[in-house]
Design a protein around this motif. Structure first.
Motif, mmCIF file in Angstrom:
data_model
loop_
_atom_site.group_PDB
_atom_site.id
_atom_site.type_symbol
_atom_site.label_atom_id
_atom_site.label_comp_id
_atom_site.label_asym_id
_atom_site.label_seq_id
_atom_site.Cartn_x
_atom_site.Cartn_y
_atom_site.Cartn_z
ATOM 1 N N HIS A 256 41.034 48.762 36.503
ATOM 2 C CA HIS A 256 40.267 47.912 37.404
ATOM 3 C C HIS A 256 40.174 48.527 38.801
ATOM 4 O O HIS A 256 39.140 48.422 39.463
ATOM 5 N N GLU A 257 41.230 49.180 39.253
ATOM 6 C CA GLU A 257 41.195 49.863 40.542
ATOM 7 C C GLU A 257 40.249 51.060 40.510
ATOM 8 O O GLU A 257 39.684 51.441 41.535
ATOM 9 N N ARG A 280 47.246 40.232 33.732
ATOM 10 C CA ARG A 280 47.580 39.777 35.087
ATOM 11 C C ARG A 280 46.650 40.413 36.115
ATOM 12 O O ARG A 280 46.169 39.750 37.039
ATOM 13 N N VAL A 281 46.378 41.696 35.947
ATOM 14 C CA VAL A 281 45.490 42.404 36.875
ATOM 15 C C VAL A 281 44.092 41.806 36.833
ATOM 16 O O VAL A 281 43.452 41.581 37.873
ATOM 17 N N LYS A 283 43.218 38.834 36.032
ATOM 18 C CA LYS A 283 43.212 37.489 36.602
ATOM 19 C C LYS A 283 43.273 37.521 38.127
ATOM 20 O O LYS A 283 42.546 36.798 38.816
ATOM 21 N N GLU A 284 44.144 38.368 38.667
ATOM 22 C CA GLU A 284 44.362 38.407 40.113
ATOM 23 C C GLU A 284 43.351 39.294 40.834
ATOM 24 O O GLU A 284 43.053 39.078 42.014
ATOM 25 N N GLY A 285 42.827 40.298 40.128
ATOM 26 C CA GLY A 285 41.894 41.239 40.743
ATOM 27 C C GLY A 285 42.623 42.345 41.485
ATOM 28 O O GLY A 285 43.750 42.149 41.949
ATOM 29 N N VAL A 287 43.565 45.073 44.504
ATOM 30 C CA VAL A 287 43.586 45.027 45.973
ATOM 31 C C VAL A 287 42.978 46.289 46.571
ATOM 32 O O VAL A 287 42.775 46.385 47.775
#
Length: 367
Positions: A256-257, A280-281, A283-285, A287
């Motif tokens: 995702h990053e 988890r990634v 869901k939280e997105g 940074v």
């Protein structure tokens, strides 16, 4: 100039004789093998790639072969991309992740049969991770590196050159599909794919002995198309946003990053070893995330280390790849930027080796 000392650990390829005869000027090391990086100059190679056709020695894209009843299960364990809809004859771009969701590689998976796959890897020792996963789960699968060396044909005239050697049927291949084609009595897997945005093919050459006969046949058939020996081009890949594992991303980064979330079907990729972490990634997105960066000023120096990106004196990211683009008349770059500054149009400062540069985040890559 500092030179590389050749040894058995730095492997030549089945096409190295042809590469040297074509006047290669520079190499890098990729999967313990020689990978050409310059022939005439980066700029001349860049223009030619966009105008004609090139033959690339990318034998360094080693294959990890999975063979046996559990080959498909193992392949799904390695990636968060859902492979259930993948059919024989297809190629998929697949992030490979560890148990934390960190990127281990971003290869192309080639499904040769239900019980046989190739993973055409980027620059990391993925073979050992795959072997360990198969052994730890006691899977009924053989994992090995076969004698397979890819040769890429890239550029707008790639179809014409390939048709001369393999017949017009090769033109019918769809993107990220492969077929079996004959060359001098040998079957070859040929896919419409490659590490450029100019279009082309990758030939998976089984057996090093046929490497130079194929190279020579392509060179001879390509004379009227102005064929050159070439290589993945730094400028063109940055323009197109093609990421380089080890440069633009490491195992510290999640898909995702790296802007690869669209290749993660985390909810349905049952069995992926990093699935829980990536849920988890997702869901939280993230940074921070990969972004296209335009850097002001004259041509930037070579980017052989990460350059800090700052805003008001505070570090907000880093540049991992950068070059001057002749076609877009600016410095093009790939950066990992924190969410506070990743919006298009945001102005930042790049701490380049020759001094600070004003730069801007772009909405998308150039090509």
């Amino acid at each position: 100039m500092v030179l590389l000392s050749p040894s058995r650990r730095l492997r030549r390829t089945p096409f190295s004789d042809g590469v040297e005869a074509a006047g290669v000027k520079a190499y890098t090391v990729y999967n313990h093998m020689l990978l050409p990086t310059v022939f005439r100059s980066i700029q001349e190679d860049y223009h030619h790639l966009k105008d004609a056709v090139q033959i690339w020695d990318v034998a360094c894209e080693r294959q990890v072969e999975l063979r046996g009843p559990d080959a498909g299960r193992l392949m799904q364990m390695l990636t968060p991309r859902d492979l259930r809809g993948m059919t024989v004859g297809q190629c998929y771009y697949v992030p490979i992740v560890d148990e934390t969701g960190g990127m281990l590689n971003d290869p192309v998976a080639v499904k040769l049969a239900e019980d046989r796959w190739w993973i055409s890897i980027a620059d990391s020792d993925l073979l050992y991770w795959v072997k360990a996963t198969a052994h730890g789960w006691r899977l009924d699968v053989l994992v090995d590196e076969p004698d397979v060396s890819p040769l890429a044909i890239q550029g707008p005239k790639a179809d014409d050159l390939m048709a001369r050697v393999f017949g017009d049927r090769v033109r019918d291949l769809r993107f990220f599909r492969f077929g079996i084609f004959d060359f001098q009595g040998r079957d070859m897997v040929i896919a419409r794919s490659g590490y450029s945005k100019q279009g082309g093919f990758e030939i998976y050459v089984e057996g090093g002995d046929i490497g130079m006969p194929l190279w020579n046949a392509l060179m001879e058939a390509g004379r009227e198309f102005d064929v050159h020996a070439g290589c993945p081009n730094l400028i063109e890949r940055i323009e197109g946003g093609l990421l380089s594992y080890g440069n633009d991303m490491t195992d510290d980064h999640t898909p995702h990053e790296c802007g690869l979330g669209r290749f993660c079907n985390t909810h349905t990729a049952i069995g992926c070893v990093g699935r829980d972490a990536l849920l988890r990634v997702a869901k939280e997105g993230p940074v921070q995330q990969i972004r296209a960066i335009e850097i002001d000023g004259p041509a930037v120096p070579g980017c052989d280390r990460w350059w800090p990106v700052t805003a008001k004196g505070k570090r907000v990211g880093r540049i991992s790849s950068a070059a001057w683009s002749p076609d877009f008349n600016t410095n093009v770059a790939i950066g990992m930027i924190r969410m506070t500054h990743w919006d298009a149009g945001t102005e930042v400062t790049v701490e380049a080796p020759d001094g600070p540069r004003v730069a801007r985040v772009r909405e998308a890559f150039w090509a």
